[in-house]
Write an enzyme that holds these catalytic residues in place. Structure first.
Site, PDB file in Angstrom:
ATOM      1  N   HIS A  24       1.898   4.607  -2.891  1.00  0.00           N
ATOM      2  CA  HIS A  24       1.990   6.062  -2.727  1.00  0.00           C
ATOM      3  C   HIS A  24       3.374   6.559  -3.161  1.00  0.00           C
ATOM      4  CE1 HIS A  24      -1.791   6.551  -0.689  1.00  0.00           C
ATOM      5  NE2 HIS A  24      -1.450   5.796   0.340  1.00  0.00           N
ATOM      6  N   HIS A  59       0.833  -1.207   0.000  1.00  0.00           N
ATOM      7  CA  HIS A  59       0.000   0.000   0.000  1.00  0.00           C
ATOM      8  C   HIS A  59       0.868   1.258   0.000  1.00  0.00           C
ATOM      9  CE1 HIS A  59      -3.514   2.501   1.452  1.00  0.00           C
ATOM     10  NE2 HIS A  59      -2.498   3.266   1.808  1.00  0.00           N
ATOM     11  N   GLU A  60       1.842   1.285   0.902  1.00  0.00           N
ATOM     12  CA  GLU A  60       2.658   2.491   1.046  1.00  0.00           C
ATOM     13  C   GLU A  60       3.609   2.682  -0.124  1.00  0.00           C
ATOM     14  OE1 GLU A  60       2.751   5.920   2.624  1.00  0.00           O
ATOM     15  OE2 GLU A  60       1.540   4.293   3.418  1.00  0.00           O
ATOM     16  N   ASP A  94      -5.729   8.151   4.214  1.00  0.00           N
ATOM     17  CA  ASP A  94      -5.954   8.537   2.825  1.00  0.00           C
ATOM     18  C   ASP A  94      -7.286   9.257   2.655  1.00  0.00           C
ATOM     19  OD1 ASP A  94      -3.559   7.388   2.140  1.00  0.00           O
ATOM     20  OD2 ASP A  94      -4.427   5.470   1.544  1.00  0.00           O
TER      21      ASP A  94
END
Length: 288
Positions: A47, A43-44, A137
């Site tokens: 980004h 997930h990170e 988010d």
């Protein structure tokens, strides 16, 4: 490859995550923790890779028990579309992860227990991160939404107020459903502290936004938004009306009539370079 390694070097495991690790070891749930960590990491990195694609300055990537925080050395002057893509690049990872796990399950490569555990964590992290609470988010999307039509400083204030409201609601519901869940208490306390810290440094963030706008690289503003300014207003009152992604010609008004105009750079120059922090717009207009 070097760029990817450079991103990996910026990863920082938040102390809260190690607390969760300890709890997982004590309760014999380390296997589940590895699944959780894998999802959070992907997930990170979503980004971070998107931010790197747009040449954002990445300071640190923190892995938290419920998500991550990629700290950028950007101060609100990047295009809104860029920031939207950077924010969405995290949640979108959960979509392809779910698809891959479903295919692996149908091919009998993974067990039904692993599949169910992974899908539960994947959905849980996705939904939690989309809550309208800063710095999740969802909170960042909320701030971006307000930034479209609100001044930069006002957008931050509104976002923090709404974030606190939703955090209180989430906290109350959590207490009712599972009052003794230590993980939820750790997450909630972290979010309260994050909101408090963001409120405390709000003016500092605002000043960085203005300084970046003045001293930083020149922005290619695609939209002009004239501001009607009373000559009696102080410069800092004018600066508080500045919005992201918009260039502000200043129309100086008196008794409903325009008596002059200024460019926003003239106000920024007077405030930061000439230190006219207590000046009024009319004084600046006469100077020019």
């Amino acid at each position: 490859m070097n760029n990817f390694i450079g991103l990996l070097r910026k990863i920082h495991i938040h102390p809260l995550f190690w607390i969760i690790v300890g709890i997982a070891v004590i309760t014999a749930r380390f296997h589940e923790l590895l699944i959780l960590f894998s999802i959070l990491f992907i997930h990170e990195m979503g980004h971070s890779i998107m931010a790197h694609f747009f040449s954002w300055r990445i300071k640190k990537i923190s892995i938290l028990p419920f998500g991550g925080v990629a700290e950028m050395d950007e101060h609100g002057n990047r295009p809104l579309k860029e920031e939207l893509l950077v924010i969405l690049a995290g949640p979108i990872q959960h979509v392809w992860l779910a698809i891959v796990m479903f295919v692996l399950f149908k091919m009998h490569i993974i067990s039904i227990s692993f599949f169910q555990t992974f899908m539960d964590y994947n959905l849980m992290i996705l939904l939690f991160n989309l809550l309208p609470i800063w710095p999740l988010d969802g909170g960042k999307l909320l701030h971006l939404l307000f930034s479209v039509n609100k001044p930069f400083l006002q957008a931050i204030r509104i976002t923090l107020f709404i974030s606190l409201l939703f955090l209180l609601i989430f906290h109350v519901i959590s207490i009712i459903i599972t009052p003794f869940n230590l993980n939820i208490w750790i997450v909630v306390i972290y979010l309260y502290i994050s909101l408090w810290a963001e409120w405390k440094q709000m003016n500092f963030v605002f000043m960085r936004f203005l300084l970046e706008r003045y001293y930083g690289k020149k922005m290619d503003f695609k939209r002009l938004r004239p501001l009607n300014i009373n000559g009696e207003e102080f410069l800092y009152e004018v600066l508080e009306k500045f919005q992201r992604g918009k260039k502000h010609p200043l129309l100086i008004m008196k008794d409903g009539k325009e008596i002059g105009h200024l460019d926003e750079n003239e106000v920024l120059h007077a405030y930061f370079a000439e230190k006219q922090i207590d000046a009024k717009v009319k004084d600046l207009m006469y100077s020019y």
